[in-house]
Design a protein around this motif. Structure first.
Motif, PDB file in Angstrom:
ATOM      1  N   ILE A  53      18.746  43.667  83.668  1.00  0.00           N
ATOM      2  CA  ILE A  53      20.031  44.277  83.118  1.00  0.00           C
ATOM      3  C   ILE A  53      19.268  45.621  82.726  1.00  0.00           C
ATOM      4  O   ILE A  53      18.394  45.805  82.252  1.00  0.00           O
ATOM      5  N   ALA A  54      19.702  46.788  83.618  1.00  0.00           N
ATOM      6  CA  ALA A  54      18.954  48.104  83.687  1.00  0.00           C
ATOM      7  C   ALA A  54      20.031  48.868  83.121  1.00  0.00           C
ATOM      8  O   ALA A  54      21.065  49.481  83.663  1.00  0.00           O
ATOM      9  N   ASN A  55      19.823  49.536  81.943  1.00  0.00           N
ATOM     10  CA  ASN A  55      20.427  50.392  81.079  1.00  0.00           C
ATOM     11  C   ASN A  55      19.969  51.830  81.518  1.00  0.00           C
ATOM     12  O   ASN A  55      19.018  52.037  81.033  1.00  0.00           O
ATOM     13  N   GLY A  85      25.892  51.699  82.940  1.00  0.00           N
ATOM     14  CA  GLY A  85      26.165  53.133  82.729  1.00  0.00           C
ATOM     15  C   GLY A  85      25.513  54.144  83.889  1.00  0.00           C
ATOM     16  O   GLY A  85      25.304  55.408  83.891  1.00  0.00           O
ATOM     17  N   ALA A  86      25.532  53.761  85.224  1.00  0.00           N
ATOM     18  CA  ALA A  86      25.186  54.637  86.286  1.00  0.00           C
ATOM     19  C   ALA A  86      26.078  55.448  86.551  1.00  0.00           C
ATOM     20  O   ALA A  86      27.203  55.155  86.543  1.00  0.00           O
ATOM     21  N   ASP A  87      25.545  56.549  87.114  1.00  0.00           N
ATOM     22  CA  ASP A  87      26.443  57.720  87.806  1.00  0.00           C
ATOM     23  C   ASP A  87      26.719  57.349  89.081  1.00  0.00           C
ATOM     24  O   ASP A  87      25.907  56.405  89.568  1.00  0.00           O
ATOM     25  N   MET A  88      27.439  58.280  89.847  1.00  0.00           N
ATOM     26  CA  MET A  88      27.549  57.903  91.459  1.00  0.00           C
ATOM     27  C   MET A  88      26.384  58.203  92.074  1.00  0.00           C
ATOM     28  O   MET A  88      25.935  57.260  92.996  1.00  0.00           O
ATOM     29  N   VAL A  89      25.372  58.907  91.762  1.00  0.00           N
ATOM     30  CA  VAL A  89      24.176  59.229  92.327  1.00  0.00           C
ATOM     31  C   VAL A  89      23.355  57.649  92.237  1.00  0.00           C
ATOM     32  O   VAL A  89      22.719  57.337  93.044  1.00  0.00           O
ATOM     33  N   GLN A  90      23.304  57.324  90.853  1.00  0.00           N
ATOM     34  CA  GLN A  90      22.571  56.047  90.625  1.00  0.00           C
ATOM     35  C   GLN A  90      23.134  54.870  91.196  1.00  0.00           C
ATOM     36  O   GLN A  90      22.418  54.095  91.695  1.00  0.00           O
ATOM     37  N   GLN A  91      24.484  54.764  91.450  1.00  0.00           N
ATOM     38  CA  GLN A  91      24.998  53.868  92.066  1.00  0.00           C
ATOM     39  C   GLN A  91      24.781  53.650  93.603  1.00  0.00           C
ATOM     40  O   GLN A  91      24.487  52.710  94.246  1.00  0.00           O
ATOM     41  N   THR A  92      24.674  54.856  94.013  1.00  0.00           N
ATOM     42  CA  THR A  92      24.491  54.704  95.613  1.00  0.00           C
ATOM     43  C   THR A  92      22.817  54.520  95.746  1.00  0.00           C
ATOM     44  O   THR A  92      22.562  53.538  96.889  1.00  0.00           O
ATOM     45  N   PHE A  93      22.042  54.904  94.989  1.00  0.00           N
ATOM     46  CA  PHE A  93      20.514  54.506  95.019  1.00  0.00           C
ATOM     47  C   PHE A  93      20.619  53.020  94.960  1.00  0.00           C
ATOM     48  O   PHE A  93      19.677  52.141  95.496  1.00  0.00           O
ATOM     49  N   GLY A  94      21.131  52.391  93.896  1.00  0.00           N
ATOM     50  CA  GLY A  94      21.145  50.989  93.572  1.00  0.00           C
ATOM     51  C   GLY A  94      21.723  50.181  94.797  1.00  0.00           C
ATOM     52  O   GLY A  94      21.149  49.170  95.358  1.00  0.00           O
ATOM     53  N   ARG A 110      22.187  39.790  94.093  1.00  0.00           N
ATOM     54  CA  ARG A 110      23.424  40.414  94.005  1.00  0.00           C
ATOM     55  C   ARG A 110      23.221  41.683  92.959  1.00  0.00           C
ATOM     56  O   ARG A 110      22.224  41.770  92.210  1.00  0.00           O
ATOM     57  N   THR A 111      24.154  42.614  93.112  1.00  0.00           N
ATOM     58  CA  THR A 111      23.807  44.009  92.354  1.00  0.00           C
ATOM     59  C   THR A 111      25.367  44.123  91.715  1.00  0.00           C
ATOM     60  O   THR A 111      26.232  44.132  92.623  1.00  0.00           O
ATOM     61  N   GLU A 112      25.473  44.532  90.664  1.00  0.00           N
ATOM     62  CA  GLU A 112      26.606  45.017  90.098  1.00  0.00           C
ATOM     63  C   GLU A 112      26.443  46.157  89.109  1.00  0.00           C
ATOM     64  O   GLU A 112      25.219  46.666  88.674  1.00  0.00           O
ATOM     65  N   PHE A 113      27.534  47.052  88.739  1.00  0.00           N
ATOM     66  CA  PHE A 113      27.505  48.256  88.317  1.00  0.00           C
ATOM     67  C   PHE A 113      28.747  48.215  86.946  1.00  0.00           C
ATOM     68  O   PHE A 113      29.706  47.964  87.365  1.00  0.00           O
ATOM     69  N   VAL A 114      28.267  48.234  85.891  1.00  0.00           N
ATOM     70  CA  VAL A 114      29.184  48.037  84.596  1.00  0.00           C
ATOM     71  C   VAL A 114      28.852  49.337  83.739  1.00  0.00           C
ATOM     72  O   VAL A 114      27.983  50.019  83.852  1.00  0.00           O
ATOM     73  N   LYS A 115      29.768  49.434  82.871  1.00  0.00           N
ATOM     74  CA  LYS A 115      29.885  50.555  82.101  1.00  0.00           C
ATOM     75  C   LYS A 115      29.189  50.289  80.542  1.00  0.00           C
ATOM     76  O   LYS A 115      28.553  50.839  79.815  1.00  0.00           O
ATOM     77  N   GLU A 119      29.561  43.824  79.092  1.00  0.00           N
ATOM     78  CA  GLU A 119      30.015  43.652  80.507  1.00  0.00           C
ATOM     79  C   GLU A 119      28.810  43.178  81.212  1.00  0.00           C
ATOM     80  O   GLU A 119      28.756  42.030  82.257  1.00  0.00           O
ATOM     81  N   ALA A 120      27.619  43.641  80.965  1.00  0.00           N
ATOM     82  CA  ALA A 120      26.311  43.364  81.926  1.00  0.00           C
ATOM     83  C   ALA A 120      26.025  41.954  81.470  1.00  0.00           C
ATOM     84  O   ALA A 120      25.641  41.015  82.178  1.00  0.00           O
TER      85      ALA A 120
END
Length: 136
Positions: A53-55, A85-94, A110-115, A119-120
């Motif tokens: 879990i990477a905040n 809490g990833a923004d669009m740039v961070q999501q793209t990199f992930g 598996r990779t997921e993006f949550v707020k 949720e994580a």
């Protein structure tokens, strides 16, 4: 696993039994920070794969640190990764890192993006449940 918590700069990583590593990054992550994080990821994996879990919502990753993470992380360390809490740039990199791990043959990564952190933890619990159903 001997050590349960690591702090470096404004960042910290801690282990939550049985199989979760929580990384909280704040501010800029430079190459030295990422080298330390990847070293810790590898140390944690000595006890077996885990969910990360990477905040990252209040952090930024320098380009050289991004390359280092991509080049030096090992798919076999992780059961999955959830970014908080990833923004669009961070999501793209992930997504790019996940694709790289998929291409190395670890199709279960598996990779997921949550707020939120809540949720994580929910995502990790769902992944555990899905894995139990597959193996049972």
């Amino acid at each position: 696993m001997q050590q349960q918590e690591w702090k470096f700069g404004t960042h910290q990583i801690h282990h939550e039994p049985p199989d979760v590593l929580v990384a909280s990054f704040s501010g800029m992550l430079n190459l030295e920070d990422m080298k330390r994080a990847v070293e810790i990821y590898g140390i944690a994996a000595q006890s077996g794969p885990y969910y990360l879990i990477a905040n990252i919502g209040s952090s930024q990753l320098q380009a050289e640190a991004r390359r280092y993470l991509s080049d030096n992380s090992r798919a076999e360390w992780f059961k999955g990764c959830v970014y908080v809490g990833a923004d669009m740039v961070q999501q793209t990199f992930g997504k790019v890192i996940s694709l790289g791990m998929f291409l190395t043959g670890k199709t279960e990564f598996r990779t997921e993006f949550v707020k939120t952190m809540a949720e994580a933890y929910t995502w990790v619990a769902q992944q555990r449940g899905a894995n139990l159903r597959k193996s049972g």
